[in-house]
Design an enzyme around this catalytic site. Structure first.
Site, PDB file in Angstrom:
ATOM      1  CE  LYS A  36      -0.449  -0.205   5.023  1.00 41.91           C
ATOM      2  NZ  LYS A  36      -1.196  -0.902   6.093  1.00 41.91           N
ATOM      3  CE1 TYR A 260      12.239  31.356   6.066  1.00 45.13           C
ATOM      4  CE2 TYR A 260      12.692  29.048   5.592  1.00 45.13           C
ATOM      5  CZ  TYR A 260      12.320  30.313   5.165  1.00 45.13           C
ATOM      6  OH  TYR A 260      12.042  30.515   3.851  1.00 45.13           O
ATOM      7  CG  MET A 308       8.616  23.949   0.942  1.00 45.95           C
ATOM      8  SD  MET A 308       7.551  25.120   0.078  1.00 45.95           S
ATOM      9  CE  MET A 308       6.643  25.862   1.418  1.00 45.95           C
TER      10      MET A 308
HETATM   11  C1  LIG Z   1      -0.454  -1.978   6.618  1.00 48.45           C
HETATM   12  C2  LIG Z   1      -1.063  -3.230   7.069  1.00 48.45           C
HETATM   13  C3  LIG Z   1      -0.263  -4.363   7.293  1.00 48.45           C
HETATM   14  C4  LIG Z   1       1.246  -4.337   7.211  1.00 48.45           C
HETATM   15  O1  LIG Z   1       1.756  -3.841   8.400  1.00 48.45           O
HETATM   16  P1  LIG Z   1       3.331  -3.784   8.705  1.00 48.45           P
HETATM   17  O2  LIG Z   1       3.420  -3.385  10.113  1.00 48.45           O
HETATM   18  O3  LIG Z   1       3.891  -2.769   7.772  1.00 48.45           O
HETATM   19  O4  LIG Z   1       3.862  -5.139   8.434  1.00 48.45           O
HETATM   20  C5  LIG Z   1      -0.899  -5.539   7.655  1.00 48.45           C
HETATM   21  N1  LIG Z   1      -2.239  -5.596   7.795  1.00 48.45           N
HETATM   22  C6  LIG Z   1      -3.038  -4.520   7.588  1.00 48.45           C
HETATM   23  C7  LIG Z   1      -4.495  -4.656   7.764  1.00 48.45           C
HETATM   24  C8  LIG Z   1      -2.472  -3.312   7.228  1.00 48.45           C
HETATM   25  O5  LIG Z   1      -3.261  -2.250   7.040  1.00 48.45           O
END
Ligand SMILES: *Cc1c(COP(=O)(O)O)cnc(C)c1O
Length: 382
Positions: A36, A260, A308
């Protein structure tokens, strides 16, 4: 690449990490590779292609868009969407042959109707809540929920899963969750309801809770060689290196300020280098006056606030660093290393946030090299 800032993604390290996980969980455990948010900032398509070449046939994503990208790249295996999608979008699951996470009846009803109209049966994974407090019915009420789902004849209840909120910090609570999940599965079995896949382990669950593997696991972070905890038994190779170049060097007088807020005062006359990375690129502002960078195998402190598009570093009396010099922001040189975990700690966040927020504008350069420190034949699991 005119702006001198880029990420190098070592696909060999990714491959080795995957194989280490494969060995650790055993051949019988199916692996959902979690890719993801653009494979945690590493790039969805190159990462998924490399993993596919290693036999990965099940991916976890967080959006329909990511799932479609995988399909458009020719991936024919399983894709689970690890979040709840609004019911007006059910048709995508049928059109692209995706596995939804089912957490409410309204969605299930709509999906079932759509599947029936297309004369299909859709595999679904049901998510129950054993303590995350996020998606799905609580495990105490979930039995009834599952029974109601059984009435939808065009849904195939293929998987059941839950998620851990404290696998890294609380073994008592996590073991309680594993037990609750287990008992829940047993109680369903007594009613002659069984699932092909039961899963709950994310990276930390995989490492610390072998009793949580069931017959499927969901690694994300560890695929990318990032450790979810300090005492991690898997030997992992960081996949991502972040590099930039020095765009300017100047001598600053003692007492002059840098950046800054004038939060950094030059203690002794010396050189300050300006580097082409800033918070808009995903280098956290919270690293102001905190993090280090590696230049020519030496560590230098970030001086003043992260801007930035720039950071400044204190070269002190070093006169070797010139404009155009390569800088390692995340990665290793001969004698030094800066990890994603280091930057997370210094900016008081988690490694997940560091990598997933690296700007998509930063070019990713895909490489394939053996990590030198790892000897041939070295055991993968300590
Ligand atoms: C993101 C996610 C994972 C992976 O988690 P990690 O800690 O990166 O291994 C597993 N299960 C679900 C439901 C997730 O959303």
């Amino acid at each position: 690449m005119i702006r001198p800032l880029w990420a190098e993604i070592n696909l060999k390290a990714l491959r080795d990490n995957y194989q280490a996980i494969r060995l650790y969980v055993g051949e019988k455990t199916r692996i959902i590779a979690v890719v993801k948010q653009s494979a945690y900032g590493h790039g969805l398509i190159p990462v998924s292609r490399e993993l596919r070449s290693q036999g990965v046939d099940f991916f976890g994503v967080a959006s329909i868009e990511e799932a479609i990208s995988l399909r458009e790249d020719g991936f024919k295996g399983d894709i689970i969407v690890l979040t709840s999608i609004l019911e007006e979008f059910v048709s995508y699951f049928l059109e692209y042959d995706l596995i939804p996470t089912v957490v409410d009846l309204g969605f299930a009803k709509k999906l079932n109707k759509e599947a029936r109209s297309k004369n299909k049966r859709v595999p679904i994974h049901v998510k129950i809540d054993t303590g995350m407090g996020r998606l799905g019915p609580g495990y105490q009420q979930a039995h009834l929920f599952i029974k109601e789902l059984m009435n939808f004849k065009n849904l195939n209840l293929e998987g059941i899963y839950t998620h851990f909120p404290v696998a890294d910090t609380d073994t008592v609570f996590t073991n309680f969750q594993i037990e609750a999940f287990n008992q829940f599965i047993c109680s369903l079995n007594e009613d002659n309801i069984s699932f092909k896949y039961c899963h709950c382990a994310n990276s930390m669950g995989i490492i610390n809770y072998p009793n949580a593997h069931f017959n499927m696991v969901r690694p994300g972070l560890i695929l990318y060689g990032i450790k979810p905890c300090l005492n991690c038994d898997l030997i992992l190779d960081p996949v991502l290196t972040l590099k930039a170049k020095v765009v300017f060097v100047k001598k600053n007088k003692q007492g002059s300020s840098v950046g800054y807020g004038r939060t950094f005062l030059v203690s002794e006359e010396g050189n300050i280098a300006t580097i082409a990375v800033g918070y808009a690129d995903g280098y956290p502002w919270a690293l102001s006056n905190r993090s280090k960078v590696i230049i020519k195998d030496k560590l230098f402190n970030v001086a003043g606030r992260v801007c930035m598009d720039h950071i400044m570093v204190d070269l002190k009396d070093d006169n070797d660093v010139k404009q155009g010099q390569e800088v390692i922001l995340i990665g290793k040189s001969k004698n030094h290393q800066i990890t994603v975990e280091d930057l997370a700690q210094e900016s008081r966040t988690i490694p997940y946030e560091i990598v997933s927020r690296l700007s998509s504008k930063i070019p990713r350069i895909y490489k394939y090299f053996k990590v030198e420190t790892k000897q041939e034949g070295q055991q993968v699991i300590r």
